[in-house]
Design an enzyme around this catalytic site. Sequence first.
Site, mmCIF file in Angstrom:
data_model
loop_
_atom_site.group_PDB
_atom_site.id
_atom_site.type_symbol
_atom_site.label_atom_id
_atom_site.label_comp_id
_atom_site.label_asym_id
_atom_site.label_seq_id
_atom_site.Cartn_x
_atom_site.Cartn_y
_atom_site.Cartn_z
ATOM 1 N N TYR A 128 -6.782 -13.445 12.287
ATOM 2 C CA TYR A 128 -6.522 -13.637 10.853
ATOM 3 C C TYR A 128 -7.832 -13.635 10.060
ATOM 4 C CZ TYR A 128 -4.710 -15.729 6.541
ATOM 5 O OH TYR A 128 -4.380 -15.972 5.224
ATOM 6 N N ASP A 167 2.117 -14.878 16.894
ATOM 7 C CA ASP A 167 2.674 -15.248 15.593
ATOM 8 C C ASP A 167 4.203 -15.326 15.696
ATOM 9 O OD1 ASP A 167 3.864 -14.575 12.830
ATOM 10 O OD2 ASP A 167 1.787 -15.032 12.361
ATOM 11 N N TRP A 194 -5.136 -16.245 17.452
ATOM 12 C CA TRP A 194 -4.454 -16.025 16.179
ATOM 13 C C TRP A 194 -5.405 -16.231 15.008
ATOM 14 C CZ3 TRP A 194 -3.574 -17.917 11.433
ATOM 15 C CH2 TRP A 194 -2.505 -17.402 10.698
#
Length: 496
Positions: free
Chosen positions: A437, A453, A433
Site C-alpha cells: 500500500y 486484502d 499488505w
Amino acid sequence: MSMPHPSDPLLDVAQCYPALLARDARFDGRWFVGVTSTGVYCRPVCRVRMPKPANCRFFATAAQAEAARFRPCLKCRPELAPAAGTRWSVMDASQTLARQAAALLDGGEIESVEGLAARLGITDRHLRRIFAAEHGVTPLQYLQTRRLLLAKQLLADSALPMTEVAAAAGFGSLRRFNAAFAEHYRLQPSSLRRGAPAIATACGEPALRLAYRPPYAVDALLQFLAARAIPGIEQVDPLQRTVTRTLRVRHGGRWHAGRIVARFDAAKSLVLLSPCAAVWGATASLIPIVRRWLDLDAEPAAVDEQLGGLAAATPGLRLPGCTDRFELAVRAVLGQQITVAAARTLGARFVERFGEPLDAAQALPRVDRLFPLPERIAATPAAAIAELGIIGRRAEALIALARAWPTLRYASGEGATAEALAELEQLPGIGPWTAHYMLMRGWSWPDAFPPGDVVLRQRLSQGQPAPLSAQACQAAAERYRPYRSYAVLQLWRSPA
C-alpha cells in the site's frame, strides 16, 4: 494506433497525423508536432488551423522539438501537457538510469548535469550517452527546456515579478533568463504578460493550469480523499471540486512550508493549482509532486482497456498518490486492521499532538497544520504516542519507521520496487499488505496488489463456488497487469 515512446527513433507522419486531425486527447503529452511553415510546435489537441502533412514533424518530447529550433505554441501551451509517464516494464540498466535522470530533472532539485551524474553514481560522459539514446536530447537540453517551459507557464499564469520567475525556473540571474528566453523562443518574456487571461481558484487566488488526459473520474478521487482527509491537514469540497491541503516542498536546498488549493475543471481537462505565497517559489518541485498526487499523467485509455469490464463502472479512475511519503507511511500504519473512519480519527489525534501550526498568513480555516516530521517522531517516546489510543506495537512501529527514514529507499523514491518492499517489510510492524500500500500510493506504483486484502479476496471470489485462497486471489489478479493498483481501487469501489 500504438502509443509512441520517447525512445522511438522516429515518429512517423502517417502514424501520427490521423490523431492530429482528430485532436485525440489520448496522445496529449505523448508527442508534439512541429510545423515547419510557422516554426512553432503544438500539442495534438491544439485548436489552431490544421497544418498540411508535408509541414509536420513529430517529436516524442518538447525538448526534442526545441532542440530542432521550434518554439512552443502560445495557444495550446505545450508546458501544460500531461507528462508521458514512467513505464513500469522490464528495462535494461541504461534505460532505467536514463529515465531516473529525467525524473530527477523534472523534480526540480537537480540543477546541473554534474550534480545529476553524481546523484546517479555514474560519470558525466556515460550520463550524456545513455540520456541521448533514450530521450533524443542531451541532459542539458532537457533541463533547459524544462526551465524555459516552467518560466513560460509562470509568466502566463502568475503575477510573480520577473526576477522571481527566473529564480523559480532555475535561472541564476535575470540576465541569463532573458537571454535564454529570447534565444530559444525569439520573444521577450514580458510579451507573454500582455493580455494573458486571468485564472483563479475558488478562493480567488491565481492558479497554474495542469492538464490531464480524459476521462478522469473526478468525483471518485474526491470521495477517496474526503474519506481519509485529516482535519487541519486536508479538506475536500466535492461541490466546488477542490482539495486544499498543507505540505512541505524541498526546493533550492531548503524546505518551503505552506498550503495549496487544487480545483478540477473537468470541462477543460485541467486542474487549477493555487499555491500560497510561501511555496510559489518552489513551483519547479511542487508541480511534479501535485501531478503524482492527483495522477494527472495517467493514460486512462490504456488502463481501462487492460482492466476490461472491471473499469466499466468508473472509467478514468485514478490512483491517488501523496504529497509526503512519510505522512502516507504513518497513515498506512495507523490504518492497519481498522476502518477508514477510525484511521482518520487516529490521524487527527496524531497531527494535533505532534504536528506544527502553519504560518497564519498561509493558513485557511480547517487547513492550518503541518504533518509531523520524521525526526520529531523518532525522538518521541512510545508511551506518548500510545496515549492517543494507538496500540503499543503500532506506536513502536512508527518510531522505528521514523528512525530508519533517512536511509530508506522508499523515502528517497529511488531503486527497484522489490528492494524497497523487502526493506520496508524488515521494519517492525510493517507487513506485506502495508508495504504494498505504501508503494502503491507513495511511489504511485501502478502494479501493486496488497496480499491478504479481505475485500479484494471477497470481490474476486464473487461467482466462484468457494472463496478463493490467497494464492488463487493473486493469480486471478494477474490479468490486470501492469495496472493492478487501478484494479485494486476498482474492486474496493465495487459493490459486495
